[in-house]
Design a protein around this motif. Sequence first.
Motif, PDB file in Angstrom:
ATOM      1  N   GLY A   1       4.557   8.373  -0.551  1.00 48.12           N
ATOM      2  CA  GLY A   1       3.685   8.252   0.517  1.00 48.12           C
ATOM      3  C   GLY A   1       3.830   7.582   1.438  1.00 48.12           C
ATOM      4  O   GLY A   1       3.710   7.785   2.700  1.00 48.12           O
ATOM      5  N   LEU A   2       4.451   6.291   1.121  1.00 48.85           N
ATOM      6  CA  LEU A   2       4.954   5.373   2.021  1.00 48.85           C
ATOM      7  C   LEU A   2       6.286   5.622   2.877  1.00 48.85           C
ATOM      8  O   LEU A   2       6.325   5.231   3.705  1.00 48.85           O
ATOM      9  N   ASP A   3       7.138   6.612   2.077  1.00 47.20           N
ATOM     10  CA  ASP A   3       8.312   6.814   3.197  1.00 47.20           C
ATOM     11  C   ASP A   3       7.905   7.603   4.458  1.00 47.20           C
ATOM     12  O   ASP A   3       8.735   7.050   5.307  1.00 47.20           O
TER      13      ASP A   3
ATOM     14  N   GLU B   1       2.900  -3.705   6.824  1.00 45.22           N
ATOM     15  CA  GLU B   1       2.317  -3.077   7.883  1.00 45.22           C
ATOM     16  C   GLU B   1       1.807  -1.796   7.347  1.00 45.22           C
ATOM     17  O   GLU B   1       0.851  -1.193   7.575  1.00 45.22           O
ATOM     18  N   SER B   2       2.777  -0.900   6.953  1.00 41.32           N
ATOM     19  CA  SER B   2       2.645   0.350   6.436  1.00 41.32           C
ATOM     20  C   SER B   2       1.516   0.369   5.210  1.00 41.32           C
ATOM     21  O   SER B   2       0.749   1.218   5.128  1.00 41.32           O
ATOM     22  N   VAL B   3       1.576  -0.517   4.395  1.00 37.62           N
ATOM     23  CA  VAL B   3       0.597  -0.681   3.339  1.00 37.62           C
ATOM     24  C   VAL B   3      -0.844  -0.854   3.889  1.00 37.62           C
ATOM     25  O   VAL B   3      -1.961  -0.316   3.500  1.00 37.62           O
TER      26      VAL B   3
ATOM     27  N   LEU C   1       2.615  -1.817  -5.742  1.00 36.63           N
ATOM     28  CA  LEU C   1       3.864  -2.098  -5.307  1.00 36.63           C
ATOM     29  C   LEU C   1       4.146  -3.201  -4.708  1.00 36.63           C
ATOM     30  O   LEU C   1       5.037  -4.274  -5.045  1.00 36.63           O
ATOM     31  N   THR C   2       3.179  -3.551  -3.686  1.00 37.50           N
ATOM     32  CA  THR C   2       3.256  -4.956  -2.857  1.00 37.50           C
ATOM     33  C   THR C   2       2.978  -6.109  -3.914  1.00 37.50           C
ATOM     34  O   THR C   2       3.754  -7.176  -4.006  1.00 37.50           O
ATOM     35  N   LEU C   3       2.017  -5.969  -5.031  1.00 36.88           N
ATOM     36  CA  LEU C   3       1.694  -7.081  -5.918  1.00 36.88           C
ATOM     37  C   LEU C   3       2.878  -7.053  -6.842  1.00 36.88           C
ATOM     38  O   LEU C   3       3.310  -8.358  -7.239  1.00 36.88           O
ATOM     39  N   ALA C   4       3.553  -6.061  -7.123  1.00 34.03           N
ATOM     40  CA  ALA C   4       4.752  -6.148  -8.149  1.00 34.03           C
ATOM     41  C   ALA C   4       5.885  -7.047  -7.514  1.00 34.03           C
ATOM     42  O   ALA C   4       6.532  -7.750  -8.046  1.00 34.03           O
TER      43      ALA C   4
ATOM     44  N   GLY D   1       0.569   1.797  -2.994  1.00 35.82           N
ATOM     45  CA  GLY D   1       1.246   0.803  -2.112  1.00 35.82           C
ATOM     46  C   GLY D   1       0.698  -0.722  -2.503  1.00 35.82           C
ATOM     47  O   GLY D   1       1.577  -1.814  -2.549  1.00 35.82           O
ATOM     48  N   LEU D   2      -0.315  -1.098  -2.621  1.00 35.90           N
ATOM     49  CA  LEU D   2      -0.762  -2.366  -2.868  1.00 35.90           C
ATOM     50  C   LEU D   2      -0.332  -2.916  -4.390  1.00 35.90           C
ATOM     51  O   LEU D   2       0.041  -4.039  -4.541  1.00 35.90           O
TER      52      LEU D   2
END
Length: 114
Positions: free
Chosen positions: A16-18, A54-56, A94-97, A91-92
């Motif tokens: 979805g972020l792509d 920014e996308s997240v 993934l960002t935390l990982a 997305g969150l």
Amino acid sequence: MTSPISPISGFSPVSGLDAVSGIGGAGALAGSEKVTAAQGEHESFASMLSRGLESVSASQAKASDLAVQVAQGTLQDPAQYTMAANEAQLGLQLTLAVRNKAVEAFQEIMRMQA
């Protein structure tokens, strides 16, 4: 047991972020032509990271707006909110990982002897 960031049965957690950011998942790292064409040859890691954050943030704002519309009863298809909320959550995660791996790498570097 699968890794929290690995694809599960063909599902990519960042698919979805792509469309939003153009970052891509792990597959984007393998295809250097795609990365070079989409982002330019000399884009820095900091700018890629900033664009990803920014996308997240944008996906979380979209989910928040849709949640308000669901609460007001103006959203025709509540499934849109469900998909947007799941995208924001993934997305969150993934960002935390990525953040946790960066902190672990920094701690490992600090433990090294000179």
